[in-house]
Scaffold this motif. Structure first.
Motif, PDB file in Angstrom:
ATOM      1  N   GLN A   1       2.294   3.719   9.395  1.00  0.00           N
ATOM      2  CA  GLN A   1       3.097   3.698  10.613  1.00  0.00           C
ATOM      3  C   GLN A   1       3.616   2.299  10.931  1.00  0.00           C
ATOM      4  O   GLN A   1       4.503   2.148  11.778  1.00  0.00           O
ATOM      5  N   ASP A   2       3.091   1.279  10.233  1.00  0.00           N
ATOM      6  CA  ASP A   2       3.563  -0.091  10.430  1.00  0.00           C
ATOM      7  C   ASP A   2       4.531  -0.532   9.339  1.00  0.00           C
ATOM      8  O   ASP A   2       4.943  -1.698   9.309  1.00  0.00           O
TER       9      ASP A   2
ATOM     10  N   GLN B   1      17.372   2.906   7.121  1.00  0.00           N
ATOM     11  CA  GLN B   1      16.041   2.335   7.240  1.00  0.00           C
ATOM     12  C   GLN B   1      15.120   3.259   8.019  1.00  0.00           C
ATOM     13  O   GLN B   1      15.502   3.804   9.069  1.00  0.00           O
ATOM     14  N   VAL B   2      13.913   3.440   7.500  1.00  0.00           N
ATOM     15  CA  VAL B   2      12.853   4.191   8.172  1.00  0.00           C
ATOM     16  C   VAL B   2      11.762   3.211   8.570  1.00  0.00           C
ATOM     17  O   VAL B   2      11.339   2.377   7.767  1.00  0.00           O
ATOM     18  N   GLU B   3      11.313   3.285   9.809  1.00  0.00           N
ATOM     19  CA  GLU B   3      10.209   2.452  10.284  1.00  0.00           C
ATOM     20  C   GLU B   3       9.124   3.361  10.833  1.00  0.00           C
ATOM     21  O   GLU B   3       9.402   4.197  11.704  1.00  0.00           O
ATOM     22  N   GLY B   4       7.905   3.161  10.335  1.00  0.00           N
ATOM     23  CA  GLY B   4       6.838   4.058  10.736  1.00  0.00           C
ATOM     24  C   GLY B   4       7.201   5.470  10.331  1.00  0.00           C
ATOM     25  O   GLY B   4       7.562   5.735   9.189  1.00  0.00           O
TER      26      GLY B   4
ATOM     27  N   ALA C   1       9.054  13.571   7.788  1.00  0.00           N
ATOM     28  CA  ALA C   1       8.249  14.787   7.960  1.00  0.00           C
ATOM     29  C   ALA C   1       7.085  14.804   6.981  1.00  0.00           C
ATOM     30  O   ALA C   1       5.962  15.190   7.328  1.00  0.00           O
ATOM     31  N   LEU C   2       7.342  14.364   5.747  1.00  0.00           N
ATOM     32  CA  LEU C   2       6.277  14.299   4.747  1.00  0.00           C
ATOM     33  C   LEU C   2       5.217  13.275   5.136  1.00  0.00           C
ATOM     34  O   LEU C   2       4.014  13.528   4.980  1.00  0.00           O
ATOM     35  N   LEU C   3       5.647  12.122   5.651  1.00  0.00           N
ATOM     36  CA  LEU C   3       4.680  11.100   6.072  1.00  0.00           C
ATOM     37  C   LEU C   3       3.757  11.633   7.164  1.00  0.00           C
ATOM     38  O   LEU C   3       2.558  11.375   7.155  1.00  0.00           O
TER      39      LEU C   3
ATOM     40  N   ARG D   1      -1.706  13.529   8.516  1.00  0.00           N
ATOM     41  CA  ARG D   1      -2.685  14.526   8.974  1.00  0.00           C
ATOM     42  C   ARG D   1      -3.691  14.875   7.884  1.00  0.00           C
ATOM     43  O   ARG D   1      -4.778  15.380   8.182  1.00  0.00           O
ATOM     44  N   GLN D   2      -3.338  14.608   6.626  1.00  0.00           N
ATOM     45  CA  GLN D   2      -4.245  14.877   5.505  1.00  0.00           C
ATOM     46  C   GLN D   2      -5.063  13.643   5.126  1.00  0.00           C
ATOM     47  O   GLN D   2      -5.739  13.629   4.105  1.00  0.00           O
ATOM     48  N   GLY D   3      -4.973  12.584   5.939  1.00  0.00           N
ATOM     49  CA  GLY D   3      -5.785  11.395   5.691  1.00  0.00           C
ATOM     50  C   GLY D   3      -5.103  10.321   4.872  1.00  0.00           C
ATOM     51  O   GLY D   3      -5.744   9.336   4.485  1.00  0.00           O
ATOM     52  N   VAL D   4      -3.814  10.489   4.589  1.00  0.00           N
ATOM     53  CA  VAL D   4      -3.061   9.447   3.877  1.00  0.00           C
ATOM     54  C   VAL D   4      -2.554   8.489   4.943  1.00  0.00           C
ATOM     55  O   VAL D   4      -1.561   8.766   5.627  1.00  0.00           O
ATOM     56  N   LYS D   5      -3.252   7.360   5.096  1.00  0.00           N
ATOM     57  CA  LYS D   5      -3.015   6.494   6.249  1.00  0.00           C
ATOM     58  C   LYS D   5      -2.435   5.131   5.895  1.00  0.00           C
ATOM     59  O   LYS D   5      -1.850   4.473   6.760  1.00  0.00           O
ATOM     60  N   THR D   6      -2.620   4.674   4.664  1.00  0.00           N
ATOM     61  CA  THR D   6      -2.287   3.286   4.325  1.00  0.00           C
ATOM     62  C   THR D   6      -1.396   3.213   3.088  1.00  0.00           C
ATOM     63  O   THR D   6      -1.188   4.202   2.378  1.00  0.00           O
TER      64      THR D   6
END
Length: 221
Positions: free
Chosen positions: A23-24, A52-55, A190-192, A197-202
């Protein structure tokens, strides 16, 4: 005679810690249009588009340019893309067009670039620069199809517009570089969110998926 290649020195990727939260992070989502699919032979680029996409959000920072292919656009491509010969005849040549695109990425401090079947668009850029005897440091890339397959490895491959409908995201002008980049960007966000939600955070988690991490079985809709 041997020609020395010129290396372009744009900073196309931020240096980030592996524990940086998604998200950063900022990503450049891009697309190209070409005169055809034989990009290793006679087909050439005619348009670049990016956003550009941010977060987990698509910004209003966009890039678009036509590109002069130094050849005629086949009628079937003009019909598909609506790009006319008159629009590219006065457009920048490939090298200045790509450098303008690279400057956009550098200004926005991207963590990498994103595309739908991104390897094709990467190859388009590399081939055009190769014709100009130029090289560059390829940034890390992320493919929306790869992320879709991670979440739903048994699903049937669909068109970009179909995925936008599946995720309930907006579809922009198809078969135009900026339109497809925007459509891809909303699918990507949407995929992010699903991955989060599936624990992919970093960043490390996203790179693990890119490098062949174990698949999840997650309903996409």
């Amino acid at each position: 005679m041997f020609w020395k290649k010129k290396k372009l020195t744009y900073e196309l990727q931020q240096s980030l810690q592996l524990n940086t939260p998604l998200q950063d992070m900022s990503f450049t989502v891009f697309d190209t249009e070409t005169t055809g699919f034989a990009i290793g032979a006679n087909d050439r680029m005619i348009e670049i588009g990016a956003v550009q996409v941010e977060g987990f959000h698509v910004t209003d920072r966009v890039f678009q340019t036509f590109v002069n292919p130094s050849r005629e656009i086949p009628s079937v491509i003009s019909k598909l893309t609506t790009i006319q010969q008159s629009q590219v005849d006065t457009a920048p040549m490939p090298l200045p067009a790509i450098e303008e695109y690279f400057a956009f990425i550098e200004k926005n401090k991207s963590a990498g670039w994103v595309g739908h079947h991104v390897s094709f668009d990467e190859m388009v850029i590399k081939k055009e620069l190769g014709r100009q005897k130029c090289t560059f440091e390829m940034p890390t890339s992320f493919d929306t199809m790869h992320l879709i397959r991670y979440l739903d490895p048994t699903g049937e491959q669909q068109d970009l517009g179909d995925y936008a409908k599946l995720f309930g995201t907006e579809t922009f002008e198809r078969h135009r570089a900026l339109g497809d980049a925007l459509t891809t960007a909303y699918v990507f966000t949407a995929l992010l969110k699903k991955l989060d939600r599936q624990g992919v955070k970093t960043l490390a988690d996203l790179l693990r998926i890119k490098n062949g991490g174990a698949h999840k079985f997650v309903p996409l809709s």
